[in-house]
Design a protein around this motif. Structure first.
Motif, PDB file in Angstrom:
ATOM      1  N   TYR B 146       0.833  -1.203   0.000  1.00 44.39           N
ATOM      2  CA  TYR B 146       0.000   0.000   0.000  1.00 44.39           C
ATOM      3  C   TYR B 146       0.873   1.260   0.000  1.00 44.39           C
ATOM      4  CZ  TYR B 146      -4.157  -2.800   0.792  1.00 44.39           C
ATOM      5  OH  TYR B 146      -5.179  -3.697   0.645  1.00 44.39           O
ATOM      6  N   GLY B 147       2.172   1.090  -0.104  1.00 46.37           N
ATOM      7  CA  GLY B 147       3.032   2.280  -0.078  1.00 46.37           C
ATOM      8  C   GLY B 147       2.723   3.116   1.141  1.00 46.37           C
ATOM      9  N   LYS B 148       2.488   4.412   0.937  1.00 43.47           N
ATOM     10  CA  LYS B 148       2.153   5.284   2.077  1.00 43.47           C
ATOM     11  C   LYS B 148       0.664   5.585   2.141  1.00 43.47           C
ATOM     12  CE  LYS B 148       3.222   9.498  -0.511  1.00 43.47           C
ATOM     13  NZ  LYS B 148       3.793  10.840  -0.417  1.00 43.47           N
ATOM     14  N   GLU B 149      -0.142   4.785   1.419  1.00 45.65           N
ATOM     15  CA  GLU B 149      -1.563   5.113   1.255  1.00 45.65           C
ATOM     16  C   GLU B 149      -2.434   4.756   2.456  1.00 45.65           C
ATOM     17  OE1 GLU B 149      -2.165   6.886  -1.401  1.00 45.65           O
ATOM     18  OE2 GLU B 149      -0.076   6.560  -1.961  1.00 45.65           O
ATOM     19  N   ARG B 150      -1.986   3.850   3.308  1.00 46.32           N
ATOM     20  CA  ARG B 150      -2.825   3.416   4.431  1.00 46.32           C
ATOM     21  C   ARG B 150      -2.061   3.487   5.752  1.00 46.32           C
ATOM     22  NH1 ARG B 150      -6.369   4.599   1.817  1.00 46.32           N
ATOM     23  NH2 ARG B 150      -7.915   3.345   0.719  1.00 46.32           N
ATOM     24  N   PRO B 151      -1.759   4.716   6.204  1.00 51.50           N
ATOM     25  CA  PRO B 151      -1.072   4.830   7.493  1.00 51.50           C
ATOM     26  C   PRO B 151      -1.985   4.355   8.621  1.00 51.50           C
ATOM     27  CG  PRO B 151      -1.836   6.989   6.767  1.00 51.50           C
ATOM     28  CD  PRO B 151      -2.107   6.021   5.642  1.00 51.50           C
TER      29      PRO B 151
END
Lengths: 444, 173
Positions: B146-151
């Protein structure tokens, strides 16, 4: 997007023969003295104005032109209150002394007529100091296209006075963002370059990222998490038809078109390693371009298609590289302090725009294609992903603000800045926005 | 980052002394520095060498089996603690043969989007590979980045970022 009947004819009344450009703008440096220009409201006869339900379409067009010129940073549109000549008379023969008096150096006039459901828009550009007409054009189209005509007029004026192509008749595709950071809802959105006519292309049911225009404008490539499988997709924005690009057994991401629009270049991640691939959209042929155990991503072609720039962490941290389009002759071009990413080749071919991370700040910068001549245009808490205007003079990118422990104070917005580092501007969007991509000119 | 703030504090302090400004101002500044140091220590207790070591945000696949491991900035190397967690997950998966899992890889927000997608994939695979060396078939483990999309923590602080640099093992069936 609904398919529009979009036929408009362009009639050149006449160009002043070999007239010397007496007024000229040098756009190679930061312009601190924008050219004073008077944009007279376009004249419309009362019978024609009925079609627009009493909306003063002549003023509306002149406003769109004014805002375009103002936002370019190269022009200073003068207050209409100071105009003494009425639009219809000025369009026939301006009293140059009057316009000189309010310090206008250029004047735009125009006339609108509606006959049999077609709108005919005529405009003239006058050199006030030389007291002569320097351009005259007329357009015939359907009335609903009036905004596009305003953008085309802006482009014609920009080109006549700067000597370079404009960028006003163009669109921006971006990701619209809503909701809390932990469950952000993202949709593909498209709007005119000036922020008007926003349309959403996806519903927000799945995460979408990094849309990019094809040079042919009809197609967009982007990353979608449809069915929780992150893959590169191709979307026809006229018909709404979308398809997955290739049949990869894992995540594909970071897509862009080749300059001829025939290939998509992207990254494919497998077993912890991301390499760059291309897929030919006609033959469906897939080609592996890089083969390295590091992360190779964010590829972008040179405008002649011969080279590819990308970022890789093969040296230990993210840096920018250039290689031939077959993957050979890989050269690292960034050696400065900091981390470099998201290289994008300028449409003119001479520069690469990038994001730089250095000592906790993020910069948008440009450099020559061998990495020399680095210039940082803007510094901020977080910003990335520059995209070039069609004429290669302006960069659009997105910015995020720092948020508090509960995510408060967070925003994502689109910004533009001139290649010179001057004229930084917010591009207003209805929702928060990120990942902008600028189309090429819709009419050449 | 906090070191920088401290340095800045010292610099400002020296400058103030030099210009021999009001004692009151310096006193106020010193108390400000003192409170900063206290919060720094509290956070440092949860972060070791840039890696989150606390229990906050952690969920459990079963009693005593944490669902996630944490990474240092821009790294996908498994720490001793991460390997310990993953061995517990592997033991649990060996006992629960019918369960398949997805390993989600995540990055913090301080990196470019596309690179972070690749980094998340690399982290998820680091966890997957470790589970496989402890006898779990690769067929039972899928990965997604999710890369940085779902902190998980929406703050913009070193603590939030350290909690977001993670791979999470979730049941897929």
């Amino acid at each position: 997007m609904k398919k529009k009947l979009f036929l408009f004819t362009l009639i050149i009344i006449f160009f002043a023969k070999n007239s010397f450009a007496l007024i000229e703008i040098d756009i190679t440096r930061g312009n601190l003295n924008p050219l004073p220009i008077a944009v007279s409201p376009l004249h419309i006869d009362s019978k024609s104005s009925e079609v627009f339900n009493e909306m003063d379409i002549g003023s509306e067009i002149s406003k769109v032109v004014e805002i375009n010129l103002l936002r370019s940073g190269l022009f200073n549109p003068l207050e209409k209150d100071s105009f003494v000549q009425s639009p219809d008379i000025a369009h026939v023969k301006p009293r140059f002394e009057d316009w000189k008096l309010i310090k206008a150096q250029a004047l735009i006039t125009g006339k609108i007529k509606i006959t049999s459901e077609k709108i005919r828009i005529e405009f003239r550009l006058w050199d006030v100091l030389a007291a002569k007409e320097i351009m005259a054009l007329a357009f015939t189209t359907v009335p609903s296209n009036w905004r596009r005509i305003a953008h085309i007029i802006s482009d014609k004026v920009y080109k006549r006075l700067t000597g370079e192509d404009g960028y006003f008749d163009s669109r921006i595709i971006y990701v619209s963002e809503e909701g809390p950071k932990t469950q952000r809802i993202k949709k593909l959105a498209i709007m005119d370059q000036d922020g008007a006519n926003t349309k959403y292309l996806t519903l927000g049911n799945e995460l979408v990222l990094t849309p990019r225009f094809s040079p042919t404008n009809q197609m967009v490539t982007y990353l979608s998490y449809f069915k929780n499988l992150p893959r590169v997709y191709l979307l026809d924005i006229e018909t709404g038809v979308q398809e997955i690009v290739g049949d990869f057994p894992g995540m594909t991401f970071a897509p862009r078109f080749s300059p001829d629009g025939k290939k998509i270049i992207m990254s494919f991640a497998k077993n912890g390693n991301s390499d760059i691939f291309t897929m030919n959209l006609e033959t469906r042929e897939v080609e592996k371009i890089t083969e390295h155990p590091s992360i190779d991503t964010s590829p972008s072609y040179s405008p002649d298609g011969k080279y590819i720039t990308f970022n890789s962490d093969r040296s230990g941290v993210q840096q920018i590289y250039v290689m031939r389009n077959d993957g050979s002759d890989v050269k690292r071009i960034t050696f400065g302090n900091g981390i470099y990413g998201t290289p994008v080749w300028s449409p003119r071919g001479d520069l690469i725009a990038f994001t730089k991370m250095y000592r906790g700040a993020f910069y948008i910068g440009v450099m020559r294609t061998d990495g020399s001549g680095e210039r940082l245009l803007t510094e901020n808490y977080y910003q990335e992903a520059p995209s070039w205007s069609p004429n290669g003079r302006v960069l659009i990118f997105y910015r995020e603000t720092k948020s508090g422990s509960q995510g408060e104070g967070f925003s994502a917005t689109l910004w533009s800045i001139d290649l010179t580092g001057y004229n930084e501007r917010l591009i207003e969007t209805i929702t928060d926005a990120s990942d902008p991509s600028w189309s090429s000119l819709l009419t050449k | 980052m906090f070191k920088k703030i401290k340095e800045l504090g010292v610099m400002v302090f020296k400058k103030l002394l030099k210009s021999s400004l009001l004692v009151l101002v310096t006193a106020l500044l010193m108390t400000a520095c003192a409170t900063k140091t206290k919060t720094t220590k509290k956070i440092e207790a949860q972060i070791a060498g840039d890696v989150f070591t606390g229990a906050e945000t952690v969920k459990y696949l079963a009693t005593g089996v944490p669902d996630r491991v944490f990474f240092a900035t821009n790294k996908s190397v498994l720490t001793t603690k991460a390997r310990d967690t993953l061995r517990k997950q592997a033991a649990w998966l060996r006992k629960n043969k019918s369960i398949n899992v997805t390993v989600e890889g995540h990055a913090d927000e301080r990196g470019t989007r596309e690179y972070n997608l690749a980094l998340g994939e690399r982290r998820a695979n680091a966890a997957k590979d470790y589970l496989m060396t402890y006898g779990i078939s690769g067929n039972r483990i899928s990965v997604i980045s999710y890369g940085k999309e779902r902190p998980v923590n929406s703050g913009s602080s070193p603590l939030a970022w350290s909690q977001n640099r993670r791979s999470v093992t979730v049941k897929a069936n």
